[in-house]
Design an enzyme around this catalytic site. Structure first.
Site, short mmCIF file in Angstrom:
data_model
loop_
_atom_site.label_atom_id
_atom_site.label_comp_id
_atom_site.label_asym_id
_atom_site.label_seq_id
_atom_site.Cartn_x
_atom_site.Cartn_y
_atom_site.Cartn_z
N HIS A 167 -92.19 -9.68 -30.67
CA HIS A 167 -90.48 -10.08 -30.83
C HIS A 167 -90.17 -10.70 -29.47
O HIS A 167 -88.90 -11.31 -29.92
CB HIS A 167 -90.23 -8.43 -30.81
N ALA A 199 -101.18 -4.61 -25.55
CA ALA A 199 -99.91 -3.84 -25.59
C ALA A 199 -99.82 -3.91 -27.45
O ALA A 199 -98.53 -3.87 -28.02
CB ALA A 199 -99.04 -5.07 -25.67
N GLY A 241 -96.00 -0.52 -28.64
CA GLY A 241 -96.77 -1.10 -28.09
C GLY A 241 -95.54 -2.97 -28.54
O GLY A 241 -95.14 -2.88 -29.79
N CYS A 242 -96.04 -3.30 -27.72
CA CYS A 242 -94.66 -4.53 -28.39
C CYS A 242 -95.30 -5.41 -29.14
O CYS A 242 -94.70 -5.88 -30.49
CB CYS A 242 -95.22 -5.85 -26.71
N GLN A 243 -96.73 -5.56 -29.27
CA GLN A 243 -97.41 -5.73 -31.14
C GLN A 243 -97.00 -5.15 -31.93
O GLN A 243 -97.05 -5.52 -33.35
CB GLN A 243 -98.92 -6.42 -30.90
#
Ligand SMILES: Cc1ncc(COP(=O)(O)O)c(C=O)c1O
Ligand SMILES: Cc1ncc(COP(=O)(O)O)c(C=O)c1O
Lengths: 138, 405, 405, 138
Positions: free
Chosen positions: C361, D119, D51-53
Site C-alpha cells: 500500500h 509482513a 499483513g502489510c503485503q
C-alpha cells in the site's frame, strides 16, 4: 588620525613579523592584559553578550561624529582580539564603520576566533559594533 | 589480559591526523568518540551493497537490509541484556530517547505529581522534564550534589515519596565523570512505585549496564559517544512501559492501518519508529557493539582507569590546578581549571599544540553554577589514549600557563 | 545536453551487484534511492578526518566539522533558494520534519479551526495531523482525489475558509507520482491567511522547488530519497513562522541558558536541533546536493521523463495491466496491477529475476481504499535507470504472468 | 498416518528434485491454486491476519485429539506456502505441533517467506498455529 583602512593595514604589518603562532598569541595576550576596557558601570546586563565559551561586554557612545566603543571580555585571548577590534573601530565615523569589512582578521590568521559557531561572543560584538554604527547613520 | 594499544590505535584512521602541524591528541571523547575503521567500513559497505528501505519490502535488497538492521537491534539487546529485542527502540540519539519518554509522560502525569532529576545532569536530561512539568503541572525536584560532585543520597531519600512518578538521573555525569549509584536509586524509586529513566550516554562507552540485573525502566544511549556513528542511539524501555506510552511521532512504519476515520498503531518497536530510520547508522551501531565486544568492555575500563589515575596525579602536580569531581567511582573524565586562567584561553592554546579538549559549561550549567565558575577544561579519555599523550597534555598546560600568566 | 548514463552508473557501486545470480535492476527508488560513491566517500572521509562534536568546540576538529556541517546547510539553502540558512533545520527525515511542525501547532491551534490534508498523502503526512487534531479539537478536512490520481481542486476551493489554519499536501505523491499544483495551493491558502506545509520527499529527487518563488511556508525532505544517506533530512520554514513555533525537543544545543528556575532557548536553527545531530549525515547531504547539481536537476528530469514514457508505453502493452495515476504531470513512478494477480506475487517473481520493485500500500492506504485494491506494484525510476532495464522489467512481468496464471 | 517429522522430510525430498527456482515456484503456485482452504463462514474478522503485503486467514478445530487447521490467503505464493504448512500441521496432535520446528522451510529454500519483517502474514499464521495447539495441551 589614521583611517579605519590604514589601521587595519598597520595591524596586518605588525602581525607579519611574527614567525610562529606563539609569538602572535603572546602579543594578543599582552593586548588582552593591558587594558581594562570598559568602566564597571557599563558592565551591565544590557551590554553583555553571553557566549557559551566566554562572556563579552560592549558599550557604545557617539561623540563629535565618531563612535566610541568600550568593551571587555572574561577570557584573555578574546580580550586581546577585542582590543584589536576597538583599535580599528573606535573613533571612526559611523559611515566608515558600516562600509568596512573584517578581512584583516583573516589576513592575520585569527579567522577561527570570529567563527559564528565558536560561541565566544566575538561575532556578537562585531554585530553590535555595526548595529550601533548603523543607528547613528540615520 | 592487557590490550594492544598500538593495534587498537591502528583501527582509528583519524589518529593519523595532524592538527596545526603536530600529531592530534584527541581528549574530547566525552563529546564524541572517534570511529574505528570497522564501523566506517560497515557504513560504506551498506551503501555499496545493501542500501534499501527496510521492513515490508519483498525484494532481496530490502530483505537483506532489514536483516542487518534487525540483527543490530538483537546485538544491542543481547549486549545490554534486555529481555526482548523490541524493547530496544532505535532513536537518533540520547536526546531523542529522553524526549520520547518525556513526551509520552505528558499523557500519564497529573498535576501535583513529582519528577526527580539531579543537579549533575546534561541539559538534555533537564530541559525535556522542565517542558513536561510546565505542560502537566507536575513538579520537578532536584537531587543536590556535593562539593565532590556526588549526589546527596540522603536528600534523594527525602525527596522520594508516593507522589514521585519518575526519577531521571544519568549513569555517569558528562561534566564530572561521577558514576552514580543507579542500582540503589532504581531500588529505592521502585519501593515507592516510581519509574526510573537512566541517561546512559556517558556510561555506555565505559561500563556495561545489564538492564535486567539493574531492573531499570528506561535507559538511553548515543552511538557517537561509544565509537559509533552520529545520528543514532537507542532507548530501552520495559515492554509494558513502552506499551503504556502513546506514540511519539506519527508516520510510516508506526502504523497498522490508516483511514481518515481511524488509525491504529503498530506493535513495538515500530510504534516508536516512525519514518525511514537511520538504517546505515543502526547497522553500524551493531558493528560498534562488535568492536567493543572484540576488545572487551572490562579491558577498556581497566585501561581507562590507568589513564585516569596517571592523568589525575600528573595534573595535580601543576600549581593552581583544581579538579572538579573527586569521587573514587568515576570514569576517565577530568574537569579542571587553573587559577587565574579562563578555560577558553587554555583550550585555545592546547588546540594550537594539537591537543583537543573541551571547554565551557559542557551543557551542564547547574554544575557550573554550583561551583560558581564559567566553565571548565575537560579532558576525557578513550581506549586509544596513551600515557604519553597525557605527558604531552601536561607539558602543553605548562606551556599555556607560561603564555597566559 | 544529454547525460552520460554509463558514467553516472559507474558512480553507484551497488549497481554492480547481483541478486539471485542476475544483475540487480533497482526500481524501488521512491522508497530509497541508491547512493553514489561521492556521498559514501564523504561519510567515510568525515570519520577518517574530521569527526568531532560540532558547535561550541574550541579545538580544530570541532571547528572543521562545524564548518563542514554549516557549509552543507548553506549549500541546501542556496540550492532551494531559502532566504536564510537558519531557515533550514536539519532533521532525521521528512517524518521528523512534519512531526516537528505538527507538534508546534498544538500550541497555536484552537478548537474549531481547520486543517486541510489531501487524500493522496503518505501516512507520514496524515497521522501527525490526526494526532494534532485529536489533541486540539481542530478539524481535519480532506481534499479528495479523482480516478486519475489528481486532487479535486474545486473541492479544495470549497474546503478553504477563514477557519483554515494550515494546508498540508505533498508536492509529489509517492504512490502515484502525481505532481500537485502546489504553487496554486499556496496562493489560494495564503488568500485566506492559511499557512502551507509541503511534503517534498518525493519531489526533491526530481524537481527543484524554489522556496521563495513558490512562497511556501514549510517544506520538508529526506536525503535518502534523493541519493543521500539515511537518517537525515531538513525542514525549511520561514523565519517568522519557525520563531512562532515552540521548541520541539529539549536538550543540548537548543538552549541558551539553563537553570532549574528558568531555561531560555537558543536562536534558529539551534532551537529545533536539540542534541548532537547526524553530523556525518548532514555533511553527506551537502555532498548529495553537489552530486545533483553536477548532473543538473533538469537533465535528471529529462532522462526520467524518457524512462517514464517508454515504461508506460511498454507496460500498457501487457494484457490486463492497469496503471494507477494517469496525469500528464507526474514523476517517473508507475503504480500498477495485473488483472487476477496479487501484487505481492508479482513482486516475488520479479525479485527472483533480480528486479527490485515495491509492492503493497506504499504507506498510502487512503489511495488503496479509493481504488479498492489491496496494493499495487510500484516501479519508480532514478537517473541511473536505463531503457534496457525497462525491457527486462517487461519481460520479467511476462514471465511472472506465465507462472502465476 | 505420517508423523509431522515424516511429512516435513517428504516435503524436503519432493523439493530436492527441483533444479531451479522456477520449478519450485511453479509447484508452490500450483499448491496455492489447488485449494480453497477455508470455508467462507470462517473467513471472519477474527480469523484474519492483515499483513502489510497480503492477508491470511486461519481457522483451527480440535477433533479426536488432533488439530484441524484451515487457512487461506489472498496472494497465491503465500497460499502455496500455507498449503505446505497445513500439510505439516493439520491432523497432528497439539503436543507434536508444540514440539515441532520449522527448519524444513529453510531446507526447501523458502526461509525468506517466513521472515518476520516480510509482513505477508505467514509468521502470524505460524504463531497462531502454535498458540491454538498450546491451548489444547492444557
Ligand atoms: C510523500 C512522502 N512523504 C513522506 C515520506 C516519509 O519519509 P521518511 O520515511 O524519509 O521520513 C515518504 C517516504 O516514503 C514519502 O514518499
Ligand atoms: C550525560 C549526557 N546526556 C545526554 C547527552 C546528549 O546526547 P546526544 O547529544 O547524543 O543526544 C550527552 C551528550 O553530551 C551527555 O553527555
Amino acid at each position: 588620525m589614521q583611517t579605519l583602512k590604514e589601521i587595519q593595514e598597520s595591524i596586518i604589518e605588525e602581525f607579519a613579523i611574527f614567525s610562529d603562532w606563539t609569538e602572535k598569541y603572546e602579543y594578543i595576550i599582552d593586548l588582552g592584559k593591558s587594558l581594562p576596557l570598559i568602566e564597571p558601570q557599563h558592565k551591565t546586563d544590557e551590554n553583555i553578550v553571553k557566549g557559551c565559551q566566554s562572556n563579552v561586554w560592549l558599550h557604545a557612545d557617539f561623540q563629535d561624529g565618531k563612535m566610541i566603543y568600550k568593551a571587555d571580555g572574561d577570557a584573555i585571548i578574546t580580550k586581546g582580539i577585542i582590543a584589536l577590534l576597538l583599535r580599528v573601530y573606535s573613533n571612526q565615523s559611523p559611515k566608515e564603520i558600516v562600509n568596512s569589512d573584517l578581512s584583516f582578521i583573516d589576513s592575520i590568521g585569527l579567522k577561527e576566533h570570529l567563527s559564528p559557531t565558536r560561541a565566544n561572543g566575538l561575532v556578537a560584538i562585531v554585530k553590535r559594533i555595526r548595529i550601533e554604527a548603523i543607528a547613528r547613520t540615520k | 589480559m592487557g590490550i594492544n594499544i598500538d593495534k587498537i590505535r591502528a583501527d582509528f584512521p583519524i589518529l593519523q591526523r595532524k592538527v596545526n602541524d603536530v600529531p592530534l591528541i584527541y581528549l574530547d571523547n566525552a563529546a564524541t568518540s572517534q570511529t574505528p575503521k570497522q564501523v566506517i567500513d560497515t557504513i560504506a559497505n551498506y551503501y555499496a551493497k545493501y542500501n534499501a528501505n527496510i521492513h515490508r519490502g519483498v525484494h532481496t535488497l530490502s530483505q537483506e537490509a532489514t536483516e542487518l538492521y534487525e540483527g543490530a537491534r538483537k546485538n544491542i539487546q543481547t549486549y545490554f541484556n534486555a529481555k526482548e529485542s523490541h524493547e530496544i527502540i532505535f532513536t537518533s540519539g540520547t536526546t531523542h530517547g529522553i524526549n520520547l519518554v518525556a513526551s509520552g509522560y505528558a499523557s500519564l502525569l497529573n498535576k501535583g505529581e513529582e519528577l526527580i532529576v539531579s543537579e549533575i545532569e546534561h541539559h538534555s536530561n533537564i530541559v525535556p522534564w522542565q517542558m513536561l512539568c510546565e505542560q502537566t503541572g507536575a513538579e520537578l525536584k532536584v537531587i543536590p550534589m556535593n562539593i565532590n560532585g556526588e549526589l546527596e543520597m540522603s536528600a534523594f531519600d527525602r525527596l522520594l515519596n508516593a507522589k514521585t512518578r519518575l526519577v531521571v538521573v544519568n549513569h555517569v555525569s558528562n561534566a564530572l565523570g561521577t558514576i552514580n549509584p543507579i542500582k540503589e536509586i532504581i531500588k529505592k524509586a521502585h519501593a515507592v512505585n516510581a519509574k526510573v529513566l537512566i541517561d546512559g550516554a556517558q556510561a555506555a562507552p565505559h561500563i556495561k549496564a545489564d538492564f535486567q540485573e539493574i531492573d531499570v525502566d528506561f535507559y538511553t544511549v548515543s552511538a557517537h559517544k561509544m565509537y559509533g556513528p552520529t545520528g543514532v542511539g537507542f532507548l530501552y524501555g520495559k515492554e509494558e512501559l513502552l506499551n503504556s506510552l502513546p506514540p511519539y511521532q506519527g508516520g510510516g512504519e508506526m502504523i497498522h492501518e490508516v483511514t481518515f476515520e481511524k488509525t491504529t498503531y503498530a506493535e513495538l518497536p515500530h510504534k516508536f519508529e516512525a519514518g525511514t530510520p537511520n538504517i546505515s547508522g543502526g547497522i553500524a551501531f551493531g558493528a560498534t557493539i562488535d568492536f567493543i565486544k572484540g576488545i572487551g568492555i572490562d579491558n577498556i575500563a581497566n585501561h581507562e582507569k590507568t589513564l585516569l589515575e596517571y592523568a589525575t596525579k600528573s595534573l595535580l602536580n601543576i600549581e593552581g590546578l583544581h579538579i572538579y569531581g573527586n569521587v573514587a567511582n568515576k570514569t576517565a573524565v577530568i574537569s579542571f581549571n587553573i587559577e587565574g586562567i579562563h578555560p577558553y584561553d587554555l583550550g585555545n592554546i592546547l588546540d594550537k599544540l594539537g591537543i583537543a579538549v573541551r571547554t565551557g559549561h559542557h551543557c551542564a550549567q547547574p554544575i557550573m553554577s554550583y561551583y560558581n565558575i564559567p566553565g571548565t577544561v575537560r579532558a576525557s579519555f578513550a581506549v586509544y589514549n596513551t600515557l604519553s599523550e597525557i605527558d604531552t597534555l601536561v607539558k602543553g598546560i605548562q606551556k599555556a600557563i607560561t603564555l597566559l600568566k
